[in-house]
Design a protein around this motif. Sequence first.
Motif, PDB file in Angstrom:
ATOM      1  N   HIS A  93      34.372  51.775  40.551  1.00 51.46           N
ATOM      2  CA  HIS A  93      33.101  51.919  39.414  1.00 51.46           C
ATOM      3  C   HIS A  93      32.286  52.425  39.824  1.00 51.46           C
ATOM      4  O   HIS A  93      30.444  52.343  38.877  1.00 51.46           O
ATOM      5  N   HIS A 125      44.896  45.080  27.882  1.00 54.55           N
ATOM      6  CA  HIS A 125      44.882  44.992  28.784  1.00 54.55           C
ATOM      7  C   HIS A 125      46.570  45.694  28.883  1.00 54.55           C
ATOM      8  O   HIS A 125      47.021  44.759  30.280  1.00 54.55           O
ATOM      9  N   HIS A 146      34.651  38.191  34.175  1.00 57.43           N
ATOM     10  CA  HIS A 146      35.139  39.465  34.799  1.00 57.43           C
ATOM     11  C   HIS A 146      33.912  40.399  34.580  1.00 57.43           C
ATOM     12  O   HIS A 146      33.000  40.209  34.182  1.00 57.43           O
ATOM     13  N   ASP A 179      33.536  41.858  42.123  1.00 60.99           N
ATOM     14  CA  ASP A 179      34.539  42.929  41.869  1.00 60.99           C
ATOM     15  C   ASP A 179      34.302  43.960  42.241  1.00 60.99           C
ATOM     16  O   ASP A 179      34.962  44.904  41.442  1.00 60.99           O
ATOM     17  N   LYS A 190      41.839  35.290  43.462  1.00 57.61           N
ATOM     18  CA  LYS A 190      42.117  37.090  42.580  1.00 57.61           C
ATOM     19  C   LYS A 190      42.643  37.986  43.629  1.00 57.61           C
ATOM     20  O   LYS A 190      42.106  37.866  45.263  1.00 57.61           O
ATOM     21  N   ASP A 241      39.865  35.934  34.958  1.00 56.56           N
ATOM     22  CA  ASP A 241      39.144  35.182  36.180  1.00 56.56           C
ATOM     23  C   ASP A 241      37.729  34.143  36.646  1.00 56.56           C
ATOM     24  O   ASP A 241      37.629  33.973  37.507  1.00 56.56           O
ATOM     25  N   LYS A 250      40.425  40.526  24.599  1.00 61.32           N
ATOM     26  CA  LYS A 250      40.933  41.993  26.195  1.00 61.32           C
ATOM     27  C   LYS A 250      42.355  41.816  25.687  1.00 61.32           C
ATOM     28  O   LYS A 250      42.904  41.053  25.968  1.00 61.32           O
ATOM     29  N   ASP A 289      34.872  47.347  32.805  1.00 63.57           N
ATOM     30  CA  ASP A 289      35.087  47.838  33.830  1.00 63.57           C
ATOM     31  C   ASP A 289      35.769  49.531  32.973  1.00 63.57           C
ATOM     32  O   ASP A 289      35.254  50.291  34.032  1.00 63.57           O
ATOM     33  N   ARG A 290      36.156  49.598  32.255  1.00 66.48           N
ATOM     34  CA  ARG A 290      37.405  50.676  32.494  1.00 66.48           C
ATOM     35  C   ARG A 290      37.009  51.049  31.068  1.00 66.48           C
ATOM     36  O   ARG A 290      36.616  50.620  30.475  1.00 66.48           O
ATOM     37  N   SER A 350      45.472  40.858  35.845  1.00 67.70           N
ATOM     38  CA  SER A 350      44.917  40.963  34.455  1.00 67.70           C
ATOM     39  C   SER A 350      46.234  41.421  33.932  1.00 67.70           C
ATOM     40  O   SER A 350      47.242  40.430  33.749  1.00 67.70           O
TER      41      SER A 350
HETATM   42  C1  NG6 Z   1      40.199  46.473  40.251  1.00 71.10           C
HETATM   43  C2  NG6 Z   1      38.794  46.586  39.920  1.00 71.10           C
HETATM   44  C3  NG6 Z   1      38.434  45.685  39.613  1.00 71.10           C
HETATM   45  C4  NG6 Z   1      39.315  45.261  38.224  1.00 71.10           C
HETATM   46  C5  NG6 Z   1      40.793  44.763  38.681  1.00 71.10           C
HETATM   47  C6  NG6 Z   1      41.165  44.454  37.477  1.00 71.10           C
HETATM   48  C7  NG6 Z   1      37.937  48.596  41.842  1.00 71.10           C
HETATM   49  C8  NG6 Z   1      37.544  48.656  42.633  1.00 71.10           C
HETATM   50  N1  NG6 Z   1      38.154  47.373  41.489  1.00 71.10           N
HETATM   51  O1  NG6 Z   1      40.645  47.604  40.368  1.00 71.10           O
HETATM   52  O2  NG6 Z   1      37.337  45.434  39.690  1.00 71.10           O
HETATM   53  O3  NG6 Z   1      38.456  45.728  37.174  1.00 71.10           O
HETATM   54  O4  NG6 Z   1      40.858  46.125  38.784  1.00 71.10           O
HETATM   55  O5  NG6 Z   1      40.734  43.080  37.507  1.00 71.10           O
HETATM   56  O6  NG6 Z   1      37.855  49.499  40.258  1.00 71.10           O
HETATM   57  S1  NG6 Z   1      42.140  42.783  36.172  1.00 71.10           S
HETATM   58  O7  NG6 Z   1      41.652  40.821  36.152  1.00 71.10           O
HETATM   59  O8  NG6 Z   1      41.388  42.603  34.749  1.00 71.10           O
HETATM   60  O9  NG6 Z   1      43.487  42.165  36.259  1.00 71.10           O
END
Ligand code: NG6
Length: 508
Positions: A212, A128, A269, A328, A351, A34, A126, A162-163, A73
């Motif tokens: 979140h 993903h 991120h 985010d 993004k 990001d 990371k 965040d997951r 991502s």
């Molecule tokens: C979204 C999330 C965001 C981020 C993104 C993935 C919510 C509300 N928002 O769904 O915070 O995690 O997914 O970001 O859940 S990425 O850069 O990994 O694609």
Amino acid sequence: MKVPVLLSTSLFAFASFSFTEAQKPNIIVILADDLGYGDVSAQGATTIKTPNLDRLANEGIRFTNGYATSATSTPSRYGMMTGMYPWKNDKAKILPGNAPLIIKEDQYTLPKMMQEAGYATAAIGKWHLGMGDGNADWNKTVKPGAKEIGFDYSNLIAATNDRVPTVYVENGNVIGLDMTDPLQVNYKKNFDGEPTALTNPEMLKMHWSHGHNQSIHNGIPRIGFQKGGKSAMWVDEDMADYFTGIAKDFMTNHKDKPFFLYFGLHQPHVPRAPHSRFVGSSGMGPRGDAILEADWSVGELMAHLDKLGLLENTLVFFSSDNGPVLDDGYKDQAVELLGQHKPAGLLRGGKYSLYEAGTRVPFFVYWKGEIKPAVSDAMVCQLDIMASVATLIKKKLPAELDSQNTLKAFMGKSKKGREELVIEANSKLAYRAGDWAFIPPYNGAVRNQTGNELGNLPEGGLFNLKSDLGQETNVAKQHAKKYKQMESRFLEITKGYFKTNVKDIVLE
Ligand code: NG6
Ligand code: CA
């Protein structure tokens, strides 16, 4: 200059340099998470200074038209790793932490190619791209994963910071797990009695703004539910030190043999929880501090390469998986403390966006002694790292890849890169060719919850990026002929994949 022994199989030559089998250059791909076009001081940021990123930018080639394949991502990383457009794989969407691996085990990949060429390969940071078969038992080896697609070594976060699960996974094994406290993960329902941000807000040190609000770890609420595995949980504030250290160790251990390192930074991120050394360092709050932490991390890797004497034998790509976002999903004052800083620089969107800032990102290619410092306007894309590196190391690729050889542009030997590119955002597609950006007609929200503009234009869009970099004026009507021409080529490339009625992904 020392001339290598002339054996046809051991001599590799490209333009001004040549190297032997044993000296094949190391390849490092660093992908920030990001980081926006304007988030680097070499690209105009003045509020924050990013000396280590600037060094790659100013002493290497700094691309003004460098792209990720996608504005999020998973698809973006999929494109880089496989050399295939992500919209050809309908699983290449933002993945939960328990999603199965979306790259087929028999699919050709960048790391497999490097393995075949005799490289030691590692993925650190990371991931993903999914891990396991969809029913992962986190207390056993989770596979298929990085190993099955070509990485000898991996040390990863499964999805995003965040997951859940909030643990490090080394070669498919959760590190530091205590078998008497098994780790369980669920994205549909909570485990009985486990606190969430909704039931136990008093446990939070960082608050959510959208989404979140599920399991809490380290005072930070996450997406998804988890239980157990307490001894294995990462500390967000230590993550940069952790992965930087792992990457240095990998380089040290492979200093005498060519290596390929994919390093996925987790910054900036959300949740932005940098080490205390960086807290307050940017004056812009956690988002700025996290960028400075990422800058430090890159500086450490480069200093380590130098220390090992590898700087002149290592080609480094630096880019970002997608464009910038402020809010985010956490209340971390990214909006309030932004001041004059422009995360996307002069570009529109961010993004999730079909506008330029979704996918046009910082893109620097550095190789001490081989690449002369320059700014290049050639259109380059992460998708093309695969075919370009293949050319560099004289490796044949399966013909059906979308990856194109733009090695000359990457090395600063040509001002010509790609002629055209299809980009993706939220399963919607857009097209870039020459100075023009084409966005087909899409219905949907102007912005999502983050405040970023998505680029949904019910009438369709055409922008001349040369005269209108900020995409302020839609000239679809004035340049109807150009619009038609762009549309017809776009439809040709995306045949069988392009849909008009795609719904926006709703961020909760
Ligand atoms: C979204 C999330 C965001 C981020 C993104 C993935 C919510 C509300 N928002 O769904 O915070 O995690 O997914 O970001 O859940 S990425 O850069 O990994 O694609
Ligand atoms: Ca990202």
